[in-house]
Design an enzyme around this catalytic site. Structure first.
Site, PDB file in Angstrom:
ATOM      1  N   HIS A  27      -0.906  -0.155  -9.904  1.00 19.16           N
ATOM      2  CA  HIS A  27      -1.551  -1.078  -8.945  1.00 19.16           C
ATOM      3  C   HIS A  27      -2.094  -2.334  -9.658  1.00 19.16           C
ATOM      4  O   HIS A  27      -3.304  -2.582  -9.652  1.00 19.16           O
ATOM      5  CB  HIS A  27      -2.659  -0.369  -8.152  1.00 19.16           C
ATOM      6  CG  HIS A  27      -2.962  -1.050  -6.844  1.00 19.16           C
ATOM      7  ND1 HIS A  27      -3.372  -0.380  -5.715  1.00 19.16           N
ATOM      8  CD2 HIS A  27      -2.908  -2.364  -6.484  1.00 19.16           C
ATOM      9  CE1 HIS A  27      -3.572  -1.243  -4.732  1.00 19.16           C
ATOM     10  NE2 HIS A  27      -3.292  -2.463  -5.183  1.00 19.16           N
ATOM     11  N   GLU A  49      -4.198   7.184  -5.378  1.00 18.55           N
ATOM     12  CA  GLU A  49      -4.345   6.418  -6.627  1.00 18.55           C
ATOM     13  C   GLU A  49      -5.647   6.785  -7.312  1.00 18.55           C
ATOM     14  O   GLU A  49      -6.662   6.905  -6.632  1.00 18.55           O
ATOM     15  CB  GLU A  49      -4.318   4.914  -6.322  1.00 18.55           C
ATOM     16  CG  GLU A  49      -2.971   4.478  -5.782  1.00 18.55           C
ATOM     17  CD  GLU A  49      -2.891   2.981  -5.473  1.00 18.55           C
ATOM     18  OE1 GLU A  49      -3.869   2.252  -5.767  1.00 18.55           O
ATOM     19  OE2 GLU A  49      -1.860   2.551  -4.944  1.00 18.55           O
ATOM     20  N   ARG A  52       0.853  -1.186   0.000  1.00 17.83           N
ATOM     21  CA  ARG A  52       0.000   0.000   0.000  1.00 17.83           C
ATOM     22  C   ARG A  52       0.890   1.238   0.000  1.00 17.83           C
ATOM     23  O   ARG A  52       1.879   1.308   0.746  1.00 17.83           O
ATOM     24  CB  ARG A  52      -0.910   0.027   1.240  1.00 17.83           C
ATOM     25  CG  ARG A  52      -2.075  -0.950   1.207  1.00 17.83           C
ATOM     26  CD  ARG A  52      -3.108  -0.581   0.131  1.00 17.83           C
ATOM     27  NE  ARG A  52      -4.257  -1.486   0.128  1.00 17.83           N
ATOM     28  CZ  ARG A  52      -4.368  -2.581  -0.630  1.00 17.83           C
ATOM     29  NH1 ARG A  52      -3.396  -2.933  -1.459  1.00 17.83           N
ATOM     30  NH2 ARG A  52      -5.463  -3.308  -0.581  1.00 17.83           N
TER      31      ARG A  52
END
Ligand code: DGY
Length: 326
Positions: free
Chosen positions: A286, A267, A238
């Site tokens: 991601h 994000e 993360r």
């Protein structure tokens, strides 16, 4: 008898959605962007179950508006987007999707390690820009992965899967973890070390910790300054575990060798994020678990967990088992 009502905040794979007809009445957010907050609050207010993405914030405000809610099934292994204590206080089951994405995420962490070490993205851009005019002895030299020391921050399932790959590269494996992993020590010769030793001794550090108040900002200026000047930091966990501003300074001023990042504080990462300008930082959107098999597995688990909870059974991947005993 009326079927339970469910809202799914993104179209997930049929391996999961296909399990729902006849067992729940469900609707899906069909747009190609995350559901707006207000819309999520409206939709969630009338349902017994939710299948959520890591981009959906499930907090007190949302839970307060959902008198019928029994299950929040997160389509991710991480669940830092959910206020689990708040759900637990309300007797709401929270589930996640472990295991099915372990190997894919470990593959991607290793990919980032290799790509950053061998300057893969930078070299490809160099070639395409027409700068490749000759072979020469010092062209785009990188770092050796084979035989180097790998520091695994967080020796859970994904950390262990990365460590197993590292063994194939004859890497010396150090790990930082709350509890010892004797199996990893026996099988791979991994050595548990304090955080500062991991920082000091590793040529590569790969992060596999959950985001909690204890890990937020763990890789701050102090930690980055303690790393080797040649070390590469890889984050597929993360974003907020790393202080992004400090990482920019560390990579631009060469306190460390570089970074491989699949996750960011915010994000999608804004295009004016300074880290995106650095050649020694490899960046991905991601995609740690983004393989067909992993995503099909995540969809299946998200649906199975949801259905179990709604049908009065214990969901296989229950994050807050206290709900069943309180
Ligand atoms: C997770 O599952 O937590 C990943 O970040 C997305 O697959």
């Amino acid at each position: 008898m009326a079927l339970p009502k469910v809202y799914v905040t993104r179209r997930i794979q049929e391996t999961g959605l296909g399990l729902l007809p006849g067992r729940v009445e469900f609707r899906v957010w069909e747009k190609d962007y995350p559901i707006e907050r207000e819309r999520l609050l409206e939709e969630a207010a009338h349902v017994d179950g939710l299948i959520t993405m890591l981009s959906d914030r499930v907090d007190e405000e949302l839970l307060d508006r959902c008198p019928r809610l029994k299950v929040v099934s997160n389509y991710a292994v991480g669940f830092d987007n959910i206020d689990v204590p708040a759900a637990t206080r309300r007797g709401i089951l929270v589930t996640n999707t472990p295991d099915v994405l372990t190997e894919a995420t470990a593959d991607l962490a290793f990919t980032l390690m290799l790509a950053a070490a061998r300057r893969v993205v930078e070299s490809s851009a160099f070639l395409r820009s027409g700068e490749w005019t000759t072979w020469k002895p010092d062209l785009l030299l990188g770092a050796d992965v084979f035989g180097a020391t790998l520091g695994v921050a967080g020796m859970g399932k994904i950390g262990q899967a990365v460590a197993r790959r590292a063994k194939g590269f004859s890497m010396n494996i150090l790990y930082y973890n709350g509890t010892p992993r004797p199996d990893m020590e026996l099988q791979l010769g991994a050595r548990k070390v304090p955080f500062d030793e991991l920082l000091r001794e590793s040529d590569f550090i790969t992060i596999h910790l959950p985001l909690t108040e204890g890990t937020r900002g763990l890789f701050d200026e102090r930690a980055l300054r303690a790393m080797k000047r040649t070390a590469i930091l890889v984050n597929t966990a993360r974003g907020p575990i790393v202080d992004q501003d400090a990482l920019y300074t560390a990579c631009s001023e060469h306190w460390i060798g570089g970074a491989g990042l699949d996750v960011f504080e915010k994000e999608p990462v804004p295009l004016d994020e300074p880290l995106l300008t650095l050649p020694n930082v490899t960046t991905l959107p991601h995609i740690g678990s983004a393989t067909v098999r992993s995503r099909e597995g995540m969809a299946r688990k998200a649906a199975e967990n949801l259905l179990a909870g709604l049908e009065g059974k214990r969901p296989p991947d229950l994050v807050n088992p206290e709900v069943l005993t309180q």
